[in-house]
Each structure stands twice: as C-alpha cells, then as structure tokens.
Design an enzyme around this catalytic site. Structure first.
Site, PDB file in Angstrom:
ATOM      1  N   ASP A 261       5.856 -17.666 -12.485  1.00 52.60           N
ATOM      2  CA  ASP A 261       6.654 -16.454 -12.597  1.00 52.60           C
ATOM      3  C   ASP A 261       8.093 -16.772 -12.998  1.00 52.60           C
ATOM      4  O   ASP A 261       8.420 -17.911 -13.349  1.00 52.60           O
ATOM      5  CB  ASP A 261       6.612 -15.660 -11.291  1.00 52.60           C
TER       6      ASP A 261
ATOM      7  N   SER B  45      12.603 -12.630  -8.943  1.00 50.95           N
ATOM      8  CA  SER B  45      11.256 -13.177  -8.959  1.00 50.95           C
ATOM      9  C   SER B  45      10.448 -12.673 -10.150  1.00 50.95           C
ATOM     10  O   SER B  45      10.791 -12.919 -11.293  1.00 50.95           O
ATOM     11  CB  SER B  45      10.554 -12.868  -7.626  1.00 50.95           C
ATOM     12  N   HIS B  46       9.385 -11.930  -9.901  1.00 53.04           N
ATOM     13  CA  HIS B  46       8.466 -11.468 -10.935  1.00 53.04           C
ATOM     14  C   HIS B  46       8.854 -10.109 -11.491  1.00 53.04           C
ATOM     15  O   HIS B  46       8.146  -9.566 -12.341  1.00 53.04           O
ATOM     16  CB  HIS B  46       7.053 -11.399 -10.371  1.00 53.04           C
TER      17      HIS B  46
ATOM     18  N   LYS C 289       7.815 -21.569  -2.019  1.00 54.42           N
ATOM     19  CA  LYS C 289       6.650 -21.628  -2.889  1.00 54.42           C
ATOM     20  C   LYS C 289       6.988 -22.501  -4.090  1.00 54.42           C
ATOM     21  O   LYS C 289       8.143 -22.607  -4.482  1.00 54.42           O
ATOM     22  CB  LYS C 289       6.271 -20.217  -3.372  1.00 54.42           C
TER      23      LYS C 289
ATOM     24  N   GLU D 269      -1.286 -14.615  -0.635  1.00 54.94           N
ATOM     25  CA  GLU D 269      -2.177 -14.030  -1.621  1.00 54.94           C
ATOM     26  C   GLU D 269      -1.456 -13.657  -2.910  1.00 54.94           C
ATOM     27  O   GLU D 269      -2.086 -13.451  -3.939  1.00 54.94           O
ATOM     28  CB  GLU D 269      -2.856 -12.786  -1.029  1.00 54.94           C
ATOM     29  N   SER D 270      -0.133 -13.551  -2.881  1.00 51.17           N
ATOM     30  CA  SER D 270       0.621 -13.141  -4.064  1.00 51.17           C
ATOM     31  C   SER D 270       0.920 -14.329  -4.978  1.00 51.17           C
ATOM     32  O   SER D 270       2.012 -14.454  -5.509  1.00 51.17           O
ATOM     33  CB  SER D 270       1.915 -12.439  -3.646  1.00 51.17           C
TER      34      SER D 270
ATOM     35  N   ASP E 134      11.040 -17.135 -11.475  1.00 52.78           N
ATOM     36  CA  ASP E 134      11.841 -18.164 -10.812  1.00 52.78           C
ATOM     37  C   ASP E 134      11.036 -19.406 -10.449  1.00 52.78           C
ATOM     38  O   ASP E 134      11.539 -20.297  -9.769  1.00 52.78           O
ATOM     39  CB  ASP E 134      12.525 -17.605  -9.568  1.00 52.78           C
TER      40      ASP E 134
ATOM     41  N   ASP F  41       8.264 -19.949  -8.548  1.00 56.65           N
ATOM     42  CA  ASP F  41       7.672 -20.239  -7.245  1.00 56.65           C
ATOM     43  C   ASP F  41       6.234 -19.732  -7.100  1.00 56.65           C
ATOM     44  O   ASP F  41       5.610 -19.962  -6.066  1.00 56.65           O
ATOM     45  CB  ASP F  41       8.556 -19.708  -6.108  1.00 56.65           C
ATOM     46  N   ARG F  42       5.690 -19.060  -8.110  1.00 55.29           N
ATOM     47  CA  ARG F  42       4.309 -18.592  -8.036  1.00 55.29           C
ATOM     48  C   ARG F  42       3.467 -19.277  -9.096  1.00 55.29           C
ATOM     49  O   ARG F  42       3.989 -19.822 -10.068  1.00 55.29           O
ATOM     50  CB  ARG F  42       4.235 -17.073  -8.229  1.00 55.29           C
TER      51      ARG F  42
END
Length: 541
Positions: free
Chosen positions: A277, A113-114, A376, A364-365, A279, A281-282
C-alpha cells in the site's frame, strides 16, 4: 533563528485513532491546523526535548510542506536531532526500524495509508512512540484533549529546507540528518532472509511481479528486489512514488491492484505476485488463479518459519486481530506456542512484541509482520514468501495447498458495506448490540448460533481493558461472522463483515461459493436491508 509563539484556536476534529489523524488535504491546509496537532503531540511528549525523532512519509501530496512545518515546530520545541528520509520518504516499517536503531524518543509518519492522495485526496499523520510502535490510546486521548485547549504553538520562521540531499544541517538548535530511506531497512532484511537462495531463485526461470501502487515501497522494491536480489526491473509495477498514487487508492486488494490481478488469470501468468500500500505496511500475495487471504498468509509463514534464517530458532508465540481468520490458531496449537486474539490495531501487538510474548502477528486488512519492527511490513512479507519458495522448491500455490491439506482450510472473506453517513453505521451496530444476547440458540438457514458477544480485550502485558472491539457470532459447525464499523476513511463509514468457515478436508476452490450462505445470514442478522437498505456489499476481499 529564534522561535515564534503563535496565537491560535482549537479545532474540534483532531481526534487521532491508532492509525493517526486522517483528513482531507484541504483540512490540513487550514491555517494553524497542522501546527495545532503537532504542538499538542510535543506538549504531551516532553521527553522529545533534547532527544532524537524520526520523520518521513509516503510521498503523497502535501508531504513536503508538512515536513517543513514539522521540522520547524520540532526545533522550536527543543528536539535535539531529527532523522529525515531523503525526499521526505520513509515507509512505515522503515521508520519503525530507524527509531529502534537510533533509540529515538518518537517518530512522525506522514501518511493516510491506503487512502487516496492528491490535492483532493487525504493526508495523515501518525505518531509512533519510543520502540517504534503506535501510540497508546491513553496518549492519543491526551493529545486530543490538549488540542481542544491549545491557545498557542511554538515554531521557527518559514525557511526553505533541503531534504533531497543526504547530509546534515542545523535548524535553530536542532540537528537535521537527511538519511537514505532504504539502506538500513535493506540491511535488516538481509539479516532476516537467505538472500543467496532468493538470488538463485531470481536467476532461474521463476517470474514475479511486484506492484508498489505508486506508493513509497517502489524505491525499496527496486533497491532490494532488483539491485540486491537480481530480479529484472520489469518485475516491478507502478514503482515510482506519485503524490496522487496515479489517481487510485494505494490499497493492496484485488480491486485496487487490478492491473496486477489481471496478470494472474489465464495462461502465461507469472509464478508469484505481490502488492503493497501507500506507506508500505500492507501486503497482498497472489499466485496463478488465487489470492492468498491475509489469515492464510500469516498461518503459512508461522508454520514454515524455521525454514527462514531469522526465525530458525522458532517462534515465541503468534497473534492475530479478532476479525482475522483463525487459520494461525491451528498452527500455534500444533507448534504448542501461545496464540493471542487482539482487537484490530497494531498497538495491541506492540505490547506483546515488546514483552517477547510473540514473534509473528497479523491482521485481516493485509497487514503482517514480526518482532523485527513494531509495525506492519509489506515488503518483509513478500521476502518471507520468496524465501520459502526458494528454500523448498515449491510455488506459492503449492505451499498454500499443502498447508490446507495439513491443517484444513479456513474459507474467509471480508464484505465491506460503504455508508455515506456515519450515523447509519452507528444505527446498525446499536441495533445489533441490542439483539446480540438473544442470538445464542437461534437457527439461521440450518446453522445454530452457539455464542454471540461484543468482543472485549484485557491486555496480558499491562492489564489495560478495551471494550466494544467488534461483534462475533459463532455457529455450531465452526462458522463465524464478525462485524466492525471502520472509520479509516475521511468521509462516511464502512461496515466490515467478516465471514469464516472451516473445512477440515482443506478443499480447493474459490471462497465465494463456500461462503455465500453465510453472507446471506450475516445480512439477515444485522438487518442490513431493513436498517440501511443494503442488499449486497460494496466490495469483497
């Protein structure tokens, strides 16, 4: 080509959370480490034999080697068909979409992820179940138990596999289809959003910047924003996926996306900005002089959903994670639809989405999405905002401020306190848990605590229970503090403290000054100075 049975030994650290198994690259490079975890998944998912799986990742260092190993293990374990993103690339939401389109029995997203990438960075594997959502806690526990007892794994001999050319080849008895990682996802976005209206916006004087942070969404942004919608290629920043993400954390927050944020201070700022991010998803949404908090973003999308083609019939319901600001709760009340409060982790939304109980959800992330996939979706959120701007001839800032005037404003911040030793974080949480029942009725700097608890959740779909999902302290004036110990990194731990204060007047201005007093109270309640010597957060978002 015949499968080999390789003797192995268990590893003690293969416990995967909702975000999958994340470790340093050097850990995954240990002999048998990756193979053990994958074999444990295949052993716990016999339904993958003869079925279809989806494989791809965010392009970080070790992605290609891991995919080669995964495919040889899959073939040896009887998987019938593997869909692989060209070059080993697939964003997390695109992977979920491919699984749903092809009725896959499972999918592997190779991402941390991030987290940072590169040879000295992190790697990860997330397993998604049929339907395209994250594995349940029961399944991850079963995989961990299997990994602790494993003594052998099945794999085909080493072989060079060409995953850079779209087409089909055979590996053992398994068919491998290398697919365009973007096309099906782009078609889905075109079904949901008014691309004609966004094209008109792109052809006007409207300016935007999208920062892919050298993650997987660069090719998606180029295919959708540039080629399909007509935004200039100069609208994209850091759009080429890099194994080390350019040496930065691929995390869409004001600190890690500082190049983007710098464009939105002072004169000459673009009209709209966004980042995703590693991958994909954010998302983070920005406008001149402001960053849209994740809770506000979810609330604005919910309040205006019927202006977008894919949601014109309205919403079945909405959901947010417990730490996320309660801005969407007020929208749900106005729309007379259900609003669910869940623990952090997209798997809790999965059940609600599968049951048709909700349409939009968010954390919230910087995670937001809808029923179109079961993950996401960063680029989806960006397109949703662009569609609203195009439909109403309002800027992002005007949309947000109009929302505040109508519903009031939930000032919100997350304060992260990084702890080098996980044990120190455990000490803080344990101490707070012991004192939590006695907080009700106490006064801190003029604010009265009216409720304090350790959040527990009963899933309304399957009745499963999840305890100890974060601690909440609520005050008589509508203020709220929440505490969670996060383990998404591969070292240490991060204490996340969430601050929220409601203002019915919807006042403008920075959230910092509005929450300074609550921040001081949060440190006093958790005794951060006494237990851990902490005077201030490591990062504020």
């Amino acid at each position: 080509m015949h499968a080999q049975v390789v003797a192995t030994r268990p590893f003690d650290d293969q416990k995967a959370g909702t975000a999958g198994l994340r470790k340093r690259v050097s850990v995954f490079q240990q002999p048998h480490y990756l193979e053990n975890f994958l074999q444990a998944v295949f052993d716990c998912m016999p339904e993958m034999a003869g079925a279809t799986i989806v494989v791809g990742g965010d392009g970080r260092y070790f992605n290609r080697q891991a995919i080669n190993t995964l495919l040889r293990l899959a073939a040896a374990n009887g998987v019938g068909r593997a869909l692989v993103g060209r070059g080993g690339l697939l964003s997390t939401p695109a992977s979920s979409n491919l699984m749903r389109l092809n009725e896959a029995a499972g999918g592997f997203v190779l991402t941390a992820s991030h987290n940072p990438g590169g040879p000295e960075g992190d790697f990860g594997i997330k397993f998604n179940v049929a339907g395209g959502g994250q594995a349940s806690e029961q399944l991850t526990n079963a995989v961990y138990a299997k990994s602790r007892a494993i003594r052998e794994y099945r794999i085909l001999p080493p072989a060079p596999l060409n995953i850079d050319r779209i087409g089909t080849f055979t590996l053992g008895g398994m068919t491998v289809e290398v697919v365009d990682p973007v096309e099906d996802y782009a078609q889905l976005m075109e079904q949901l959003f008014d691309f004609d209206a966004i094209r008109q916006l792109a052809a006007s004087s409207f300016t935007m910047r999208y920062d892919a942070l050298h993650g997987v969404t660069g090719p998606y942004a180029e295919a959708v924003l540039v080629r399909r919608l007509g935004f200039p290629k100069e609208s994209l920043m850091h759009a080429d996926p890099l194994p080390d993400f350019g040496g930065r954390h691929p995390d869409p927050n004001p600190h890690d996306a500082r190049d983007l944020m710098a464009l939105f201070t002072g004169r000459g700022a673009p009209d709209f900005g966004a980042a995703s991010d590693g991958d994909g998803d954010r998302n983070m949404i920005v406008a001149p002089g402001l960053m849209v908090s994740p809770g506000d973003s979810l609330a604005v999308l919910a309040a205006n959903a019927t202006r977008v083609p894919g949601y014109r019939d309205g919403l079945a319901g909405v959901a947010r994670s417990m730490p996320t600001s309660r801005a969407v709760d007020r929208v749900a009340a106005a729309l007379d639809i259900p609003c669910f409060e869940t623990p952090t982790g997209w798997r809790f939304f999965f059940n609600l989405l599968e049951a048709g109980r909700i349409t939009l959800c968010g954390e919230e992330s910087f995670g937001t999405s809808s029923s179109h996939v079961r993950e996401k979706d960063g680029l989806w959120a960006v397109l949703f905002w662009l569609n609203l701007i195009a439909a109403g001839s309002q800027s992002a800032g005007e949309l947000l401020r109009e929302h505040w005037r109508r519903y009031g404003r939930n000032f919100f911040q997350r304060h992260d306190y990084y702890l080098e030793r996980r044990a120190r974080g455990d000490d803080i949480i344990a101490s707070l848990g012991e004192r939590l029942p006695a907080l009700t009725g106490q006064r801190f700097n003029g604010l009265d605590v009216i409720h304090a608890d350790d959040f527990a959740y009963t899933d309304p779909v399957d009745g499963s229970e999840s305890a100890h999902q974060g601690m909440r302290v609520e005050f008589g004036g509508g203020e709220r503090i929440a505490y969670r110990l996060s383990g998404t990194g591969t070292t240490g731990a991060t204490l996340r403290v969430y601050l929220e204060r409601y203002d019915a007047g919807g006042s403008d201005g920075d959230a910092g000054p509005a929450l300074d007093g609550l921040a001081a109270i949060s440190r006093e309640i958790a005794q951060l100075k006494k237990i851990a010597g902490l005077d201030s957060p490591t990062m504020i978002t």
